[in-house]
Write a protein that holds these residues in place. Structure first.
Motif, PDB file in Angstrom:
ATOM      1  N   ALA A 128       0.836  -1.208   0.000  1.00 54.61           N
ATOM      2  CA  ALA A 128       0.000   0.000   0.000  1.00 54.61           C
ATOM      3  C   ALA A 128       0.869   1.257   0.000  1.00 54.61           C
ATOM      4  CB  ALA A 128      -0.913  -0.001   1.230  1.00 54.61           C
ATOM      5  N   THR A 131       2.458   1.654  -3.411  1.00 54.64           N
ATOM      6  CA  THR A 131       1.439   2.046  -4.387  1.00 54.64           C
ATOM      7  C   THR A 131       1.079   3.515  -4.221  1.00 54.64           C
ATOM      8  OG1 THR A 131       0.569  -0.196  -4.319  1.00 54.64           O
ATOM      9  CG2 THR A 131      -0.847   1.472  -5.284  1.00 54.64           C
ATOM     10  N   ALA A 132       0.931   3.951  -2.963  1.00 53.82           N
ATOM     11  CA  ALA A 132       0.587   5.361  -2.715  1.00 53.82           C
ATOM     12  C   ALA A 132       1.679   6.279  -3.265  1.00 53.82           C
ATOM     13  CB  ALA A 132       0.395   5.590  -1.217  1.00 53.82           C
TER      14      ALA A 132
END
Lengths: 504, 125
Positions: A128, A131-132
């Motif tokens: 996450a 990806t951010a």
């Protein structure tokens, strides 16, 4: 054609050619996800491959027109893909992490390569976070196109005096206008400098009209593709939480952002060297384990050919990287297969730089650096007083704030890499290549008859670009391998993966 | 820290964007850092290309010794091609008072003035 449409059409042509060349090299695309992951690399490989062919054609008198570009792109894309599928039985999956060290022996099939599937377990939080970061970078890069499309030419002397001027000539005449490249009236535009950037400019003018403002958007688009390609290349061996922050850091480095949009050739050349160094480092690092895996070597040599066809500093940077690979493999007493492959790759590199060099020789176009005198010990000693100021300027620019401390980080990692057995060969490769690169640049400053004070003031902030990005590649290569690979890894080794298991 | 600095640098571009977009395209296509008379060069280029197309050749007496003027002129006048001597040139581009004061034989050149200190001359053959 509108600039937006020109970006897409040219991008599609480059990507088509790139996918064909990658298939030919043995990189297999198994799914839509693979295509998306490698899209940036395909764009860059296609840009490079079509440019190499077009420069060869230009050097033999063939015009580089839109129909020729279309024919070359389609031939490379469709022909290369078809030949590649026939040539390689089971190939190297595009999405796989490469091996580092001797773990995870590959399973070969046909003349291609099948890597063992091994689990690198990635936590949901890690995925996450990466990806951010990548989404944030993507938003920045896409929004950057808005200002790139309206950016004025500005105070970019070399851009208009050399690169835009030559690009305009290729666009206006289609072929190399010999009278311009041999006349003393145009000596200032470094007639012997290679043609890749003028060709890229001319292609843009063919599709979008002679518009130097919107050309900035094409350079920004190329920058985005190169970062995408870098992300994919790094992801082959490092976990996301390592390569994603490094990529974001590099992407906003002032020297890169402003250099790329200045329409100078230095940063495009250095980015080719960066990708080349990363792919060649990967190949050198595992040359004994996967002698049959040629894809990294092919892509590296293409990027080296591109760097050498972009600027003369790219030529020295490329030769330094190839020499680095030779030195490391010879010292490691590798088996003959990797050495034979490297010899073939070196010949391939020579074939890519030969057409333009032959054109220069046939037309008696020389440069302003007395290469012959540069190996005369008496001449060298006589000019040795130029070494100190040159080295000082080089050093200060390499550690300047414009590079965000990249050099220091990379050098620390390289020194650590030398102390770790598993990383030693690749670290040695980067150090030898970077050292040779610096030596070549300082040698040129020493032997040149150009006024040193003026020359350093106008060039030293750019001639270090190739060196800096060569060792920036070491940051990506070594950082990823220094951090444990989680529950699926052991020690310094990043093991192979084809699928990422998401652990909740 | 590095990323924040990079973003800050980039935001300068973002702030500049509306300013750039409001400028006419013709102003953004030039590097006017050197006070070069680009209007004259555009006028001279149009006349040369209209008469001789991309085969036009010109002589540019570089009396000013100003490299910025010379190199920008070569760039802006392309694809017309500079040659080093007046003999054989289709045109003479006389940039600046020193060049404009150049004596050109009226039997061989037809002079057309752009303004004080700026003119072109067509070779008469």
């Amino acid at each position: 054609m509108s600039p937006d449409l020109a970006l897409l059409v040219l991008g599609a042509l480059y990507a088509l050619a790139g996918f064909g060349v990658m298939e030919l090299a043995g990189l297999q695309l198994r799914s839509a996800v693979d295509v998306i992951k490698t899209l940036g690399l395909a764009y860059v490989v296609g840009l490079v491959a079509t440019s190499m062919v077009l420069i060869a054609l230009l050097s033999t008198g063939v015009a580089a027109s839109i129909p020729v570009l279309l024919a070359v792109s389609i031939t490379l894309g469709i022909g290369g893909g078809a030949v590649g599928r026939r040539l390689h039985g089971t190939r190297e999956p595009a999405g796989s992490l490469g091996t580092s060290g001797s773990e995870g022996a590959p399973r070969t099939g046909g003349r291609g390569l099948e890597l063992e599937s091994a689990g690198v377990t990635i936590h949901r939080l890690e995925l996450a976070a990466a990806t951010a970061l990548l989404i944030g970078l993507g938003v920045l890069l896409v929004s950057g196109l808005r200002w790139a499309k309206v950016q004025p030419l500005g105070a970019s002397w070399d851009a208009w005096a050399m690169w835009l001027h030559k690009g305009h000539l290729l666009y206006a005449f289609g072929h190399i206008p010999t009278a311009f490249f041999t006349s003393k009236a145009y000596l200032y535009m470094h007639q012997n400098y290679p043609l890749l950037v003028p060709l890229v400019n001319a292609e843009w003018f063919h599709f979008a009209g002679f518009n130097v403002v919107t050309l900035h958007a094409q350079y920004w688009f190329i920058y985005c593709a190169e970062l995408w390609a870098l992300g994919y290349t790094a992801s082959r061996r490092a976990r996301p939480i390592v390569w994603a922050p490094l990529l974001c850091m590099l992407a906003v480095t002032p020297n890169l952002v402003f250099g790329q949009t200045s329409l100078y050739a230095d940063i495009p050349m250095a980015l080719f060297l960066l990708l080349a160094a990363l792919w060649l480092g990967e190949w050198v690092g595992r040359a004994d384990v996967q002698a049959s895996a040629v894809a990294p070597l092919v892509i590296a040599i293409l990027m080296l050919g591109a760097a050498a066809n972009t600027k003369n500093e790219g030529m020295t940077g490329a030769i330094a990287l190839i020499a680095g690979a030779w030195v490391v493999l010879l010292l490691a007493r590798r088996r003959s297969v990797p050495l034979r492959r490297l010899a073939l790759a070196s010949v391939g590199f020579l074939a890519m730089v030969a057409p333009w060099q032959l054109w220069l020789a046939v037309h008696h176009v020389g440069g302003d650096i007395p290469i012959g005198k540069g190996i005369d010990p008496v001449y060298l000693i006589d000019h040795l007083n130029r070494l100190g100021p040159s080295a000082s300027a080089f050093y200060h620019n390499a550690i300047s704030s414009g590079w965000d401390g990249l050099v220091v980080i990379a050098l620390v990692l390289l020194l650590v890499g030398l102390c770790v057995g598993r990383l030693r060969r690749e670290a040695s490769f980067f150090l030898v290549a970077a050292g040779l690169n610096v030596a070549a640049i300082l040698w040129v400053y020493v032997i040149s008859p150009i006024n040193l004070t003026w020359w350093l003031a106008t060039s030293a902030n750019r001639t270090d670009d190739g060196f800096v990005l060569t060792i920036a590649a070491a940051t990506f290569a070594l950082c990823g391998q220094m951090l444990p690979a989680g529950s699926g890894g052991s020690g310094f080794a990043i093991r192979l993966r084809r699928r990422v298991a998401v652990r909740s | 820290m590095f990323v924040i600095k990079g973003l800050d640098d980039r935001s300068q571009f973002e702030l500049q964007r509306p300013v750039w977009a409001a400028q006419p395209l013709s102003d953004r296509e030039i590097d006017n850092s050197y006070g070069i008379n680009i209007q004259f060069l555009a006028w001279a280029r149009a006349r040369m290309l209209a008469a001789d197309g991309d085969q036009a050749t010109f002589w540019f007496p570089d009396n000013s010794q100003d490299t910025a003027i010379y190199q920008w002129a070569m760039y802006q006048l392309a694809p017309a091609r500079a040659i080093e001597r007046p003999a054989g040139a289709d045109w003479a581009v006389l940039y600046g008072p020193a060049a404009a004061a150049q004596h050109l034989d009226p039997e061989h050149w037809r002079l057309t003035s752009f303004g004080p200190g700026f003119a072109i001359a067509r070779a008469l053959r």
